[in-house]
Design a protein around this motif. Structure first.
Motif, short mmCIF file in Angstrom:
data_model
loop_
_atom_site.label_atom_id
_atom_site.label_comp_id
_atom_site.label_asym_id
_atom_site.label_seq_id
_atom_site.Cartn_x
_atom_site.Cartn_y
_atom_site.Cartn_z
N ASP A 150 -27.97 18.35 -12.99
CA ASP A 150 -27.89 17.44 -12.25
C ASP A 150 -26.47 17.27 -11.75
O ASP A 150 -26.26 17.08 -10.44
CB ASP A 150 -28.45 16.02 -13.03
CG ASP A 150 -29.79 15.90 -12.80
OD1 ASP A 150 -30.49 16.93 -12.28
OD2 ASP A 150 -30.30 14.81 -13.24
N SER A 151 -25.46 17.19 -12.34
CA SER A 151 -24.11 17.04 -11.93
C SER A 151 -22.94 17.56 -12.96
O SER A 151 -23.20 17.85 -14.06
CB SER A 151 -23.76 15.38 -11.91
OG SER A 151 -24.11 14.99 -12.99
N THR B 146 -10.51 17.77 -18.69
CA THR B 146 -11.78 17.30 -19.25
C THR B 146 -12.94 17.76 -18.10
O THR B 146 -12.77 18.00 -17.09
CB THR B 146 -11.98 15.67 -18.97
OG1 THR B 146 -11.53 15.14 -17.64
CG2 THR B 146 -10.80 14.87 -19.88
N GLY B 147 -14.14 17.92 -18.64
CA GLY B 147 -15.32 18.30 -18.01
C GLY B 147 -16.49 17.45 -18.62
O GLY B 147 -16.64 17.36 -19.76
N GLU B 148 -17.49 17.20 -17.67
CA GLU B 148 -18.81 16.59 -18.03
C GLU B 148 -19.90 17.24 -17.45
O GLU B 148 -19.96 16.93 -16.07
CB GLU B 148 -18.48 14.94 -17.85
CG GLU B 148 -19.69 14.13 -18.27
CD GLU B 148 -19.43 12.68 -18.13
OE1 GLU B 148 -19.83 12.34 -16.90
OE2 GLU B 148 -18.72 12.30 -18.72
N LEU B 149 -20.83 17.54 -18.10
CA LEU B 149 -22.08 17.84 -17.33
C LEU B 149 -23.24 17.03 -17.67
O LEU B 149 -23.38 16.43 -19.14
CB LEU B 149 -22.49 19.38 -17.75
CG LEU B 149 -21.74 20.52 -17.40
CD1 LEU B 149 -20.31 20.46 -17.89
CD2 LEU B 149 -22.35 21.63 -17.73
N ARG B 150 -24.27 16.65 -16.82
CA ARG B 150 -25.17 15.79 -17.05
C ARG B 150 -26.61 16.33 -16.70
O ARG B 150 -26.75 16.98 -15.66
CB ARG B 150 -24.89 14.47 -16.15
CG ARG B 150 -23.88 13.58 -16.46
CD ARG B 150 -23.90 12.61 -17.56
NE ARG B 150 -23.06 11.90 -17.84
CZ ARG B 150 -23.13 10.83 -18.57
NH1 ARG B 150 -23.85 10.73 -19.71
NH2 ARG B 150 -21.75 10.07 -18.81
N ALA C 268 -38.26 23.23 -21.86
CA ALA C 268 -38.18 23.72 -23.36
C ALA C 268 -37.03 22.94 -23.98
O ALA C 268 -37.35 22.49 -25.06
CB ALA C 268 -38.20 25.10 -23.47
N VAL C 269 -35.88 22.59 -23.23
CA VAL C 269 -34.74 22.11 -23.77
C VAL C 269 -34.14 21.06 -22.65
O VAL C 269 -34.15 21.52 -21.18
CB VAL C 269 -33.92 23.06 -24.21
CG1 VAL C 269 -32.52 22.27 -24.46
CG2 VAL C 269 -34.42 24.01 -25.23
N GLU C 270 -33.74 20.04 -23.16
CA GLU C 270 -33.13 19.17 -22.11
C GLU C 270 -31.88 18.58 -22.74
O GLU C 270 -32.04 17.87 -23.79
CB GLU C 270 -34.17 17.88 -21.69
CG GLU C 270 -35.17 18.26 -20.83
CD GLU C 270 -35.83 16.98 -20.51
OE1 GLU C 270 -35.93 16.49 -19.33
OE2 GLU C 270 -36.57 16.47 -21.36
N ILE C 271 -30.74 18.53 -21.98
CA ILE C 271 -29.55 18.05 -22.72
C ILE C 271 -29.02 17.08 -21.76
O ILE C 271 -28.93 17.26 -20.47
CB ILE C 271 -28.44 19.13 -22.87
CG1 ILE C 271 -29.03 20.24 -23.82
CG2 ILE C 271 -27.39 18.73 -23.39
CD1 ILE C 271 -28.16 21.29 -23.85
N GLN C 272 -28.91 15.86 -22.42
CA GLN C 272 -28.41 14.89 -21.37
C GLN C 272 -26.93 14.84 -21.14
O GLN C 272 -26.65 14.61 -19.87
CB GLN C 272 -28.64 13.37 -22.09
CG GLN C 272 -30.24 13.24 -22.33
CD GLN C 272 -31.00 12.88 -20.84
OE1 GLN C 272 -30.25 12.15 -20.12
NE2 GLN C 272 -32.19 12.97 -20.84
N GLU C 273 -26.16 15.23 -21.90
CA GLU C 273 -24.70 15.26 -21.84
C GLU C 273 -23.98 16.17 -22.45
O GLU C 273 -24.20 16.47 -23.73
CB GLU C 273 -24.16 13.82 -22.29
CG GLU C 273 -22.68 13.50 -21.95
CD GLU C 273 -22.20 12.31 -22.42
OE1 GLU C 273 -20.93 11.99 -22.13
OE2 GLU C 273 -23.10 11.37 -22.84
#
Length: 255
Positions: free
Chosen positions: A49-50, A59-63, A78-83
């Motif tokens: 998503d972002s 710093t780095g952030e994936l959503r 199969a896999v979902e990662i929120q953060e």
């Protein structure tokens, strides 16, 4: 003198503009790379998503990263990662190996689907490792990750012959240390393979032989709970699907 000052001012403005452009566009560049490369390596669509990256703060952030099920498995991820949150050493960005003191992956949801010969996670890992055998890793960035953590891991185990999941479990948090500390480091694709293998190993190790035997006993008694109406039809098939878990040390990766 005035001409020199004017040129210096213009160069400063261009430099600032370039830095702003880098900050605003680095996230989208990283996002497109992860989606494209991840889909190729895993052989199934990867969505993200972002991405927010600040190279100056390190710093780095994936959503919301999602990996779709491979072919011949059910629809949905199969896999979902929120953060995913990363701390990066800014001075290493221009070096041969990017230093990542901390990489925290949290709120992970795994939908493990077991078929007769294999499961969806094994299929993803097999495809990934086959691709890595010929993948030009020398063209990828290399990293040293001092501490990688996986937290809040929820796993739902299912099989296509049952109308509802067999069970849902919470895996313990995991930590991997000193990835890529030696030699030239590890690539993002190699880190991905490491994570998926550890997730599968932890899932299989969560139940010792007695634990899986206990689960099998639920299929010998309808009063054991959470069984679909067609219990008698699927009981033996379900047992066959669970039997591979009784030897978790050598999970099959056949398609």
């Amino acid at each position: 003198m005035k001409s020199w000052k004017r040129r210096a001012a213009i160069l400063s403005i261009l430099l600032v503009a370039g830095m702003v452009f880098l900050m605003w566009n680095m996230g989208s560049l990283v996002q497109s790379t992860i989606v494209k490369t991840g889909s190729q390596l895993l052989g199934t669509p990867v969505t993200l998503d972002s991405v927010r990256i600040n190279p100056f703060k390190g710093t780095g952030e994936l959503r919301m990263l999602a990996v779709a099920n491979p072919t011949n498995y059910s629809e949905g991820p199969a896999v979902e990662i929120q953060e995913i949150a990363a701390q990066i050493q800014p001075t290493s960005l221009m070096g041969e190996k990017i230093r990542v003191p901390s990489l925290a992956i949290s709120r992970i949801k795994v939908a493990y689907e077991r078929h007769l010969k294999s499961g969806n996670l094994e299929s993803l890992i097999q495809h990934l490792e086959e691709q890595l055998a010929t993948w030009p890793t020398d063209q990828e960035s290399h990293f040293q990750v001092d501490l990688l953590t996986l937290k809040e891991i929820q796993v739902e185990i299912s099989t296509p012959i049952l109308e509802q999941p067999l069970l849902s479990i919470q895996l313990p948090d995991m930590a991997l240390e000193h990835l890529g500390a030696e030699d030239k480091g590890v690539t993002a694709s190699e880190i991905t393979s490491n994570i998926m293998r550890h997730l599968l190993d932890q899932l299989l190790a969560e139940f010792d032989e007695e634990g899986w035997q206990g689960l099998l006993k639920r299929f010998d008694s309808p009063a054991g709970g959470a069984l679909p109406p067609k219990f008698n039809e699927v009981k033996e098939k379900a047992k066959g699907l669970l039997n591979p878990f009784l030897n978790p040390s050598s999970p099959s990766v056949e398609p």
